[in-house]
Every structure is written in structure tokens, then in C-alpha cells.
Design an enzyme around this catalytic site. Structure first.
Site, PDB file in Angstrom:
ATOM      1  N   GLU A  37       4.575   5.483 -20.628  1.00  0.00           N
ATOM      2  CA  GLU A  37       3.420   5.469 -21.175  1.00  0.00           C
ATOM      3  C   GLU A  37       2.497   6.658 -20.886  1.00  0.00           C
ATOM      4  OE1 GLU A  37       1.014   1.894 -20.571  1.00  0.00           O
ATOM      5  OE2 GLU A  37      -0.584   2.796 -21.671  1.00  0.00           O
ATOM      6  N   ARG A 262      12.389  -2.026  -9.076  1.00  0.00           N
ATOM      7  CA  ARG A 262      11.904  -0.747  -8.963  1.00  0.00           C
ATOM      8  C   ARG A 262      11.929  -0.038  -7.637  1.00  0.00           C
ATOM      9  NH1 ARG A 262       7.307  -1.307 -11.710  1.00  0.00           N
ATOM     10  NH2 ARG A 262       6.043   0.329 -10.805  1.00  0.00           N
ATOM     11  N   LYS A 272       0.148   3.817 -11.427  1.00  0.00           N
ATOM     12  CA  LYS A 272      -0.640   4.852 -11.877  1.00  0.00           C
ATOM     13  C   LYS A 272      -2.114   4.623 -11.859  1.00  0.00           C
ATOM     14  CE  LYS A 272       2.114   4.883 -15.626  1.00  0.00           C
ATOM     15  NZ  LYS A 272       2.669   5.550 -16.871  1.00  0.00           N
TER      16      LYS A 272
HETATM   17  P1  ATP Z   1       1.789   1.029 -16.295  1.00  0.00           P
HETATM   18  O1  ATP Z   1       2.736   0.398 -17.266  1.00  0.00           O
HETATM   19  O2  ATP Z   1       1.478   0.415 -15.254  1.00  0.00           O
HETATM   20  O3  ATP Z   1       1.089   2.307 -16.686  1.00  0.00           O
HETATM   21  P2  ATP Z   1       4.499   1.973 -15.213  1.00  0.00           P
HETATM   22  O4  ATP Z   1       4.755   2.459 -13.885  1.00  0.00           O
HETATM   23  O5  ATP Z   1       5.205   0.851 -15.508  1.00  0.00           O
HETATM   24  O6  ATP Z   1       3.036   2.064 -15.271  1.00  0.00           O
HETATM   25  P3  ATP Z   1       5.357   3.276 -17.571  1.00  0.00           P
HETATM   26  O7  ATP Z   1       5.056   4.485 -18.039  1.00  0.00           O
HETATM   27  O8  ATP Z   1       5.737   2.239 -18.408  1.00  0.00           O
HETATM   28  O9  ATP Z   1       4.799   3.193 -16.088  1.00  0.00           O
HETATM   29  O10 ATP Z   1       6.976   3.781 -16.841  1.00  0.00           O
HETATM   30  C1  ATP Z   1       8.038   4.139 -17.697  1.00  0.00           C
HETATM   31  C2  ATP Z   1       9.504   3.820 -17.179  1.00  0.00           C
HETATM   32  O11 ATP Z   1       9.563   4.010 -15.772  1.00  0.00           O
HETATM   33  C3  ATP Z   1       9.775   2.256 -17.459  1.00  0.00           C
HETATM   34  O12 ATP Z   1      10.735   1.905 -18.163  1.00  0.00           O
HETATM   35  C4  ATP Z   1       9.534   1.802 -15.971  1.00  0.00           C
HETATM   36  O13 ATP Z   1      10.246   0.551 -15.849  1.00  0.00           O
HETATM   37  C5  ATP Z   1       9.893   2.872 -15.408  1.00  0.00           C
HETATM   38  N1  ATP Z   1       9.386   2.724 -13.846  1.00  0.00           N
HETATM   39  C6  ATP Z   1       8.132   2.968 -13.630  1.00  0.00           C
HETATM   40  N2  ATP Z   1       7.772   2.748 -12.130  1.00  0.00           N
HETATM   41  C7  ATP Z   1       8.962   2.605 -11.519  1.00  0.00           C
HETATM   42  C8  ATP Z   1       9.474   2.571 -10.073  1.00  0.00           C
HETATM   43  N3  ATP Z   1       8.591   2.290  -8.970  1.00  0.00           N
HETATM   44  N4  ATP Z   1      10.697   2.191 -10.091  1.00  0.00           N
HETATM   45  C9  ATP Z   1      11.708   2.497 -11.122  1.00  0.00           C
HETATM   46  N5  ATP Z   1      11.564   2.540 -12.251  1.00  0.00           N
HETATM   47  C10 ATP Z   1      10.109   2.826 -12.593  1.00  0.00           C
HETATM   48 MG    MG Z   2       4.702   0.302 -17.965  1.00  0.00          MG
END
Ligand code: ATP
Ligand code: MG
Length: 565
Positions: A37, A262, A272
Site C-alpha cells: 500500500e 511476518r 508503518k
Molecule cells: P499496513 O497494511 O499496516 O499499511 P503493511 O506492513 O501490511 O502495513 P503493506 O504495504 O500492506 O504494508 O505490505 C505489503 C506486503 O508486505 C504485504 O504482502 C505484507 O504481507 C508484506 N509485509 C509487510 N510487513 C511485513 C513483515 N514484517 N514481514 C513480512 N512481510 C511483510
Molecule cells: Mg497491509
């Protein structure tokens, strides 16, 4: 690098992919996607997902899409989109023509929603957000049906069109999937799939005032792109039921969602929201502050993409959440920098050293190898030597303790690549601070060895006072003081655990003159002091700024050795 051929080392995701290839489930296709995102910069957790998704695709001659999951316009921006592209490219991955935006599917998603309404599988609900929550029930209690659940398809269609046309206020109505308010999985209790949000979008402008929710958008985007393996983190395990429900109801192409644990890293935060707070409140100096766990911060700090990839491969892919030791990341970066960082000399906190028996005005050029263990690799540079030098303040002690082998009154030490010198005295200011150390050198020891074979225990680095260049050096420590700053159980927040000493700026450092033309981003080992890189933002010829990437001490490796004994 694991591959389908060496069946032994496949993690559970690669095993699924290998099995699907064997059975021909996707006709041999492997298409994954990385779906960030654009509401912040990527961090080391994203790196794990990037390395996994692009890695699995590459190992199977498949492709990995970069898809921006941009359904939340007020938090998103093109700055983030550009930063994310830059970071993914930095790892060396290429999405080729497969760059997508969920917002490109808004028309299609709207049509799918209409299809659900017509099939009696979705309804417009007038409950407020708060009421919707109350009706949802809890883990132990079933929810209650919304009073609007029985609306007919005609009325729903009309209301949904009018939602789109902007007739209703934010939050006054939603479109909900009609599933089961008593479902044991809360995600399935008539989830909201569209909401009214009168906010312009960075890509679609004012075209839309209703936006699809994540769960609806994500599975359909995967379907539209004909993804085979939709890999996501464990928090989405419950959402898989909804993912499958939407695709089944619509009867469209149906990828397989697979969840993995994760990455959680000690002494850091990966949220984030918290990272954004650190940036907006000026607790750090932007998203690319070298202390940040962001890809851009790590890049600026001097990490290499190779070392982060190695780290991701080291920690592997599993089904259970765990906390990873920071030492593993540091091990990976040291291991990589060791063979790609020429050794040079820099004095971070200078103390003047005067060689009384060295002729005034004399100077000589000493040869020093860039890679002492493998001199032919990069050859030698010349290091000027003269009567006045700088040495590290901490390499002198007036009253040395037992294990201190460096400079002290009466003590002989080796100046790296130069001569043996013996300390004859010090000059102090009125308050007793040591201003200068005085020495005599032994002219017969040029290069650092005594012809009579006498041994000295200490070897210290130095630079010529007159020839060295001024430099600013930044030393970093972890941003937080506790291993799990955002997950403490005592009600404290990340703010309570900020390490106030995470940045040490040394303004008076001196570096050897061979660094005059050091390019932004260039990496060096400062002998005895660690791996450093030229700051890509602030360093200029004549005003050099170095960031310490990592220290030389390898505490994690030592620990592993002990454990393996
Ligand atoms: P948010 O949804 O709270 O803004 P997010 O960390 O989920 O934050 P995204 O941009 O949705 O951010 O993440 C993009 C991809 O990265 C998703 O497929 C998510 O599963 C993966 N991802 C995010 N954080 C981690 C992590 N700590 N370890 C492994 N994969 C991650
Ligand atoms: Mg997310």
C-alpha cells in the site's frame, strides 16, 4: 538459493509451488505479486516479502507483479509510489511489464459489486460504523442481522448507484457482503466491501467517492492478474475465508492464498504508523534516516541489497511468528562488506601525536594495501607520514589498566604500516586534559617491524595531521532500548523506549587523503572502527560525511560458535 531441483531445502511455500508444478495445477505457471500500500516507505519486513515473492517467481521461471494496493487515498501519495519502486529495483528485481494499481480495477470492481448485489449477495447498509461494530458480536457471541439486510436487489442497486454518484455523506452507508452474522469467523459477518469516502485519489482524481475495501479488492486484483500463489502474512489467515468466498460467489479465476510469518526484528518497529510518526514528529531525520528500518534508511546507512537478501534467506520462511535477532542482520552485512570494502585509516576522535625525533618538515609516503589479507585484489595506496599525526583519543591512557596494550607513557606501539614509536610524555591544559602525546620513533622500523625482532603488543591507526582531511562521522545505535518496543505488555508505547543516544555525530574526525574523491555511497572499512559509507545525501568533496554501517565486532557469530560447541 533454494530451487525446485534440490528438493531437500524447500520451505513450505516453495514445496507447495513445486507440488503444484508437479501436478500441473496452474499449468506450470508461477505468478506471484508484491502488493504494497503506498502509504509509507518500505521496511525490512517488506524486504522479506519481496525476496520471497520475486525469488519464488524467478526460481520457477515465473513472474512477480508489483501491485500498488491504493484504495485508501487520504493516506497514500505518489512520493511513496516512487520510493517503493526505487527500493524494489535496488534489490535487483524487475517486474517488467507487470506494474499494476488496484485503482486501475475500480471500474471492474464496481461491476463485480453490482453482480453480487444482483445475486442477492450484497446489500447497502445504513448503520453507522459504531452501530456496525455493535451488531457484529464477539468471538463468543454471534452478531445480529442489520435491519437493512433484507433490502431487495432493486433497492440495493439504486442505493449503490447513488452512493457512487455522491448523494450520501461519508460514513452514512456502506455496501456489505451478505454472508452470515453468526459465522464463527468474525471476518465473515457481513463484511463491509465498499465505503463512501469523498476524497480525491492520487490516480483517479475525483472520479470516485466510494472506495472498495481491502478484502474485496485484494482477491479480485489477484484474480484479474491471474496470480497463482497469493502469498501474504499470517494476520490474513482469517481473511482467507472471505478471499475464497468472494471469488467463489463471482465464479472467477481463483488464486491460492498462502500465509507465512511476518518478520519481527528486535529493537525495532515495523509498523508503518509508528514509522510515520517518527518521521512527522522529527524524532528521526526522514524516512531514509540511517537508523530507520526502512530500505531507504538501510541503503543510506550502507547496507547492500545482497546482504539483505542473504539475511532474508537465512531467516527462512515459516508458519510461526518469531522475533529475529538484530545480530543476524549485522552478520549478513559484515559478511558481505568484508570482501567489498577497502581498508583505510580514519581517526574519529583525534588526539595529536608529535614525534619529537622526526625531522621537522620531513615527510614520506608509505605504502598500505587496501586489502591486507589479499593485497593484489586492489593494490596499495600511499599514506603520507610526518612529524605530527593524529591518533584515536581512546588509544592513549596515561594510567593504563592491565589489558590496555596501546599508547601509554613509556610504552612502545606500532603505528599501522609505519613505524614503532615510544611514548615519552604528554602535554596537558590547565584542567589536566591531554592535548598532545609525545613520542620518539625508531627509524629502523619502517613498515612496522623491528629488525631485532622485538615484539610490541599494540598496533594503532593514525593519519598525518597536515595531510589528512576533516570529516564528519556518524555512529548509530539501535533506535529503541528494548527488544520489542511496540509490544510491551505494561501499557508503555514506543515513545517510552526511544534510545536517546542512537546517533553520535563526530564533527572533528580526520581521514587519510586517499578519501578526497570518495563518491557518495562508497564503502570502506576504517581500520579498527567498522564499516562506513559516504553519506549519499550530505557528503561533498571538501565536506565529507561518513555513516557507520556496522561495527567490526561480531558478537552474534561468537555466540553461535559457543552454542555449537
Ligand atoms: P499496513 O497494511 O499496516 O499499511 P503493511 O506492513 O501490511 O502495513 P503493506 O504495504 O500492506 O504494508 O505490505 C505489503 C506486503 O508486505 C504485504 O504482502 C505484507 O504481507 C508484506 N509485509 C509487510 N510487513 C511485513 C513483515 N514484517 N514481514 C513480512 N512481510 C511483510
Ligand atoms: Mg497491509
Amino acid at each position: 538459493m533454494p530451487s525446485a531441483e534440490d528438493g531437500k531445502h524447500l520451505d513450505f511455500i516453495r514445496s507447495i509451488v513445486a507440488e503444484d508444478n508437479r501436478t500441473g495445477k496452474w499449468e506450470g505457471r508461477v505468478e506471484t505479486r508484491f502488493p504494497p500500500e503506498p502509504n509509507g516507505y518500505l521496511h525490512i519486513g517488506h524486504a522479506k516479502s519481496i525476496v520471497l515473492n520475486f525469488g519464488v517467481a524467478a526460481e520457477n521461471q515465473g513472474c512477480c507483479h508489483l501491485r500498488f494496493d491504493d484504495t485508501n487515498p487520504e493516506k497514500e501519495s505518489t512520493e511513496y509510489i516512487e520510493a517503493i519502486k526505487r527500493d524494489v529495483r535496488w534489490f535487483g528485481y524487475d517486474w517488467g511489464e507487470h506494474l499494476y494499481y488496484a485503482s486501475d480495477y475500480f471500474d471492474q470492481l464496481f461491476d463485480f459489486a453490482v453482480q453480487l448485489i444482483k445475486a442477492g449477495k450484497a446489500y447497502v447498509c445504513d448503520l453507522s460504523a459504531e452501530e456496525t461494530r455493535q451488531y457484529r458480536g464477539t468471538l463468543t457471541e454471534p452478531g445480529r442481522d442489520s435491519p437493512y439486510r433484507q433490502r431487495g436487489a432493486e433497492e440495493n442497486l439504486d442505493l449503490f448507484q447513488r452512493m457512487r454518484a455522491g448523494e450520501f455523506e461519508n460514513g452514512s452507508r456502506t455496501l456489505r457482503a451478505k454472508i452470515d452474522m453468526a459465522h464463527p469467523n468474525l471476518v465473515m459477518r457481513d463484511p463491509v466491501i465498499y465505503r463512501i469516502k469523498k476524497v480525491p485519489h492520487h490516480r483517479t482524481g475525483d472520479k470516485w467517492c466510494i472506495y472498495p475495501m481491502y478484502d474485496f479488492t485484494h482477491c479480485l486484483s489477484d484474480s484479474i492478474e491471474r496470480i497463482t500463489h497469493s502469498i501474504c502474512t499470517l494476520e490474513f489467515e482469517d481473511n482467507r475465508a472471505l478471499y475464497d468466498w468472494v471469488l467463489d460467489q463471482l465464479g472467477v479465476y481463483h488464486p491460492q492464498q498462502i500465509e507465512f510469518a511476518r518478520l519481527n526484528l528486535e529493537y525495532t518497529v515495523m509498523s508503518k504508523r509508528i514509522l510515520l510518526t517518527l518521521v512527522t514528529e522529527g524524532i528521526v531525520d526522514g524516512w531514509d534516516d540511517p537508523r530507520m528500518p526502512t530500505i531507504s534508511g538501510m541503503r543510506r546507512r550502507g547496507f547492500t541489497p545482497e546482504s539483505i537478501r542473504t539475511f532474508c534467506e537465512m531467516i527462512g520462511v515459516a508458519k510461526r511468528d518469531s522475533m529475529v535477532d538484530m545480530g543476524k542482520l549485522e552478520w549478513a552485512i559484515r559478511d558481505d562488506l568484508n570482501h567489498r570494502s577497502p581498508r583505510v585509516m580514519a581517526v574519529l576522535e583525534p588526539l595529536k601525536l608529535v614525534i619529537d625525533n622526526y625531522p621537522d618538515g620531513q615527510e614520506e609516503e608509505l605504502e598500505a594495501p587496501y586489502y591486507p589479507d589479499d593485497p593484489p585484489k586492489m593494490g596499495y595506496r600511499k599514506v603520507p607520514f610526518a612529524k605530527e599525526l593524529y591518533v584515536e583519543r581512546e588509544d592513549f591512557m596515561e594510567e593504563p589498566h592491565k589489558k590496555f596494550w596501546r599508547l601509554a607513557p613509556g610504552r612502545e606501539v606500532r603505528l599501522r604500516w609505519a613505524y614503532l614509536v615510544t611514548c615519552t610524555g604528554v602535554v596537558k591544559d590547565a584542567t589536566g586534559n591531554v592535548l598532545e602525546v609525545h613520542c620518539d620513533y625508531d627509524p629502523a622500523t619502517r613498515g612496522g617491524d623491528a629488525p631485532d625482532g622485538r615484539k610490541v603488543k599494540g598496533t594503532i591507526h593514525w593519519v598525518s595531521a597536515r595531510h589528512s582531511l576533516p570529516a564528519k562521522v556518524r555512529l548509530y545505535d539501535r533506535l529503541f532500548t528494548v527488544p520489542n518496543p511496540s509490544g510491551t505488555k505494561d501499557g508503555s508505547t514506543f515513545r517510552d523506549h526511544l534510545n536517546l543516544d542512537s546517533l553520535l555525530a563526530l564533527e572533528q574526525a580526520r581521514v587519510e587523503p586517499s578519501l578526497a574523491q570518495a563518491e557518495p555511497g562508497a564503502r570502506y572499512q576504517f581500520e579498527r572502527k567498522g564499516y562506513f559509507c559516504v553519506d549519499s545525501k550530505e557528503s561533498e568533496p571538501g565536506d565529507l560525511v561518513f555513516n557507520r554501517t556496522v561495527t567490526l565486532r561480531d558478537s552474534w557469530a561468537k555466540m553461535m560458535k559457543k552454542e555449537n560447541k
